[in-house]
Each structure stands twice: as structure tokens, then as C-alpha cells.
Design an enzyme around this catalytic site. Sequence first.
Site, short mmCIF file in Angstrom:
data_model
loop_
_atom_site.label_atom_id
_atom_site.label_comp_id
_atom_site.label_asym_id
_atom_site.label_seq_id
_atom_site.Cartn_x
_atom_site.Cartn_y
_atom_site.Cartn_z
N ALA A 82 -16.12 32.11 -2.37
CA ALA A 82 -15.62 32.82 -1.19
C ALA A 82 -14.28 32.26 -0.75
O ALA A 82 -13.36 33.00 -0.41
CB ALA A 82 -16.64 32.73 -0.06
N GLU A 109 -11.03 33.41 -3.11
CA GLU A 109 -10.40 34.72 -2.99
C GLU A 109 -9.64 34.89 -1.67
O GLU A 109 -8.54 35.43 -1.65
CB GLU A 109 -11.46 35.82 -3.13
CG GLU A 109 -12.02 35.97 -4.53
CD GLU A 109 -10.98 36.40 -5.55
OE1 GLU A 109 -9.88 36.84 -5.16
OE2 GLU A 109 -11.27 36.30 -6.75
N SER A 125 -8.24 32.59 0.47
CA SER A 125 -7.04 31.79 0.63
C SER A 125 -5.93 32.21 -0.32
O SER A 125 -4.76 32.34 0.08
CB SER A 125 -7.37 30.30 0.43
OG SER A 125 -8.21 29.84 1.47
N CYS A 152 -16.82 33.97 8.88
CA CYS A 152 -16.48 33.13 7.74
C CYS A 152 -16.42 31.65 8.09
O CYS A 152 -15.66 31.25 8.98
CB CYS A 152 -15.15 33.58 7.15
SG CYS A 152 -14.59 32.57 5.77
N GLU A 183 -4.29 26.23 5.83
CA GLU A 183 -3.49 26.37 4.61
C GLU A 183 -2.31 27.30 4.85
O GLU A 183 -1.18 27.00 4.45
CB GLU A 183 -4.36 26.93 3.48
CG GLU A 183 -5.38 25.98 2.91
CD GLU A 183 -6.16 26.64 1.78
OE1 GLU A 183 -5.53 26.97 0.76
OE2 GLU A 183 -7.38 26.81 1.93
#
Length: 404
Positions: free
Chosen positions: A244, A247, A249, A354, A363
Site C-alpha cells: 500500500a 503505490e 508515495s 490510510c 516524503e
Amino acid sequence: MQAAGSALLARYDAVDPEVVANPYPEFARLRAAGPLCRIGPGTYGVVRHAEVAALQKDPRLSHSFPKDFYRLSVGDGPTAEWLPRLMAGADPPEHTRLRRLVAVAFRPHVIRNLRPRIEQLVDGYIEAGLERGEFDAVRDLAFPLTTTLLCELIGIPSERWPEMPQATDLGLAFTGRIFDRPDAGAEAADEALEWMRALIRELIEVRRREPAEDLLSDMLAAEADGDRLTYEEIVDNTLMTFGAGFETSIGMIATGYDALLDHPGELRRLRDDPSLVPLAVEEFLRYDAPIQAGVRRVLEPVEIGGRVLRPGRALVLLIGAANHDERVFADPARLDVGRDPNPHVSFGGGWHLCLGAALSRLEGEIVFGRLLERFSSIERAAPAVRRPSPNFRTLDSVPVRVRP
């Protein structure tokens, strides 16, 4: 009040090549027709923001499906056996139990402490690109950054990384193929899953003897009200974390770079006011959501747009369509790096919000902050290459030419 199917609904063909290339005009057509559309037998899509946002939290919808559903979605193999066991595919109270135990690795201070390491990695990738004068924002930045971070977070030693299967295959195994054919990448995804399961089992035995500061050690030590994760729950949900996180990030960084290259005025706006970077990250997540849809199973009758969906129906929440709803977002097709408020639904909602959202945002803030700090100019070195997928909006390559 009508039952679903008593009048013809607009139909969404997710695998039409034109829609795969750019789904947003089709989403606008569907929203204009109503909040609900047809996708396939017993399967409906929700396209407006108000309904998607509410349904992400609606207890009348389930994340779990019968095993036959997974077999139809991902083929009859290891992935179909794995998906029903995940926290992401569970409902309360089982989901509550698993999330409480898994979430120890995503506590706020844990994410904050990752900042120096993320900065170190990003600086290294960018420096290498500056030395060459060009780099690929996916292959030379988003992919190695996300893969390295997830491996380190989980506790996969660096000497094992070269052995790993394609991370995209594991990401595909986790997210499934809501719209694709069952055989679309199924064999590669199954092989990646089995390889990773064997690796995680090896590492669990090591961490039982030698605990460290990583996800595996945290899961082994996690306890709540006398409850602990079982051995297989640790294996399954460690792999879920990898698939999970990968995909979301990579997609956010790739589509963010691509969007800024297409909108030089917004890039100049960020240069003039770097404090907008956190808002820009939210806008990248809205503008071209990395994961475009999530599927739910109707448990109790649900009314949407004057129609009642009966239990057993599959309901696809079309995140990309909701994120471009003109009822909520002014001029939704325009990239606006200062958009505020920005109530996108890319990270889900309710009890399934999430777990890795804070890490993805961190990030993004570092990656795009460094873009402003380190590059005096950035332009396309070659056309971007988009991955043709009806459920992922991401790119395999974004070549750029840069100057320090």
C-alpha cells in the site's frame, strides 16, 4: 424511490483506452448524470464527492468480500487467499483490533524521527542527478526513495534488496485489479507475494532473537489488553504495509513532478512562496490521485441518488472522480498549489483512513521542498511515460533536465 437498475444509469468503462489515458473528462460526464453509475453486473460506481466522502465512513458498507470475489478479481492463486486476511479487508471489531496493534509502528513520533533519513536519501538522489544534469523523477528518485524507506521501516536488511521481486508486483497484489482482467499481472503478483512472505518469515525469526527499531520488532512486541498479533497476522500485514505504501508515495511524487512540469506558473508560484509546499502536496494527491478507486460490499440497503442498492452489491468509490467534483473544488481541472481548503478523499476515511498518510505527506514535503532549494531550473528531458492502468494514476518515467 427507484431500485438500482429500474432506469438506465450512465455506464463507466474503466478499461476504455481513452479513459485509461485520461479519466477526468469521463468522470465529469458521469457526475453530470448523477452520483451513481453502472460498472458491471451487480457493480456500481459513486462519482460525486459528497457521496464518496460519506460512504468511506458508512458502516453499512464492508471492506470484506467472499473468497469468490477475490478469485474473480485477482485470479485463483496466493493473492486471492492473502487479501481476505488483511487489516485493509476487515471490518470492526476485527479491523479495530488489528489496526490498534499494527499502528504502533506509525505513531507520530516514529514518523517525525524519519525526517533526517528521508532528507539524507533525497539529497543523495538529487545530488547524483545534478552531477549528470538530468535524472528520472520516478526511476532515480520516487522509486528508490519509497522502496528504501519501506524496507528500512519494515526491517528488511539492505543486502536482501537486490533479491527482491519487482515492488510494483507486490503493490499490484495488495491493491488488486478492480477493473483489469484477472490474469493481468496475476502470475507476477503471486510470485512476488510468495517470495516476500518467505523473506518476512525469516526476518521474524531473527527479530525474535534480536529486536531492533523496525516494524517487525514493533509488531512482535505490540500488546493491547493482553492481545497480540499472531505470527501470520504479522506476516500478512507487514506485506500490506509495503504494497500500500509503495503505490501511494511513488504515485504522488511522480504525478506531482509531472503536474509541475505541465504548469510552470504554479512552479514559479511555489518558488516565490515555499511555504505553500504542504498545500501543494495535498493538491498533487487531489489533482491526480495515485489510487483512483476503492471497492466496498453493501451490507444493508443504501440509498444513493434516489436509488437503493441491495445487500451483496459491489460499490466502487471513484476517488479520482470525487476529487474533481466541481461542487466542492473550484475549477477542479486546474492545478492550484495553494488550494485551501482541499478536502480530497485520496487517503480514505473513517476507520480505514490510510495508516501511512503522515509518512507520504512527509516524503512529499521534503521531495518538493528540495526541488525548490536545489534546482534553479527544471524542464522535461523527454516525454513522461504513464503506466496504463485503470486503477493507478502513476508514471513509470518522468525524465527531467536540471541545473543547480
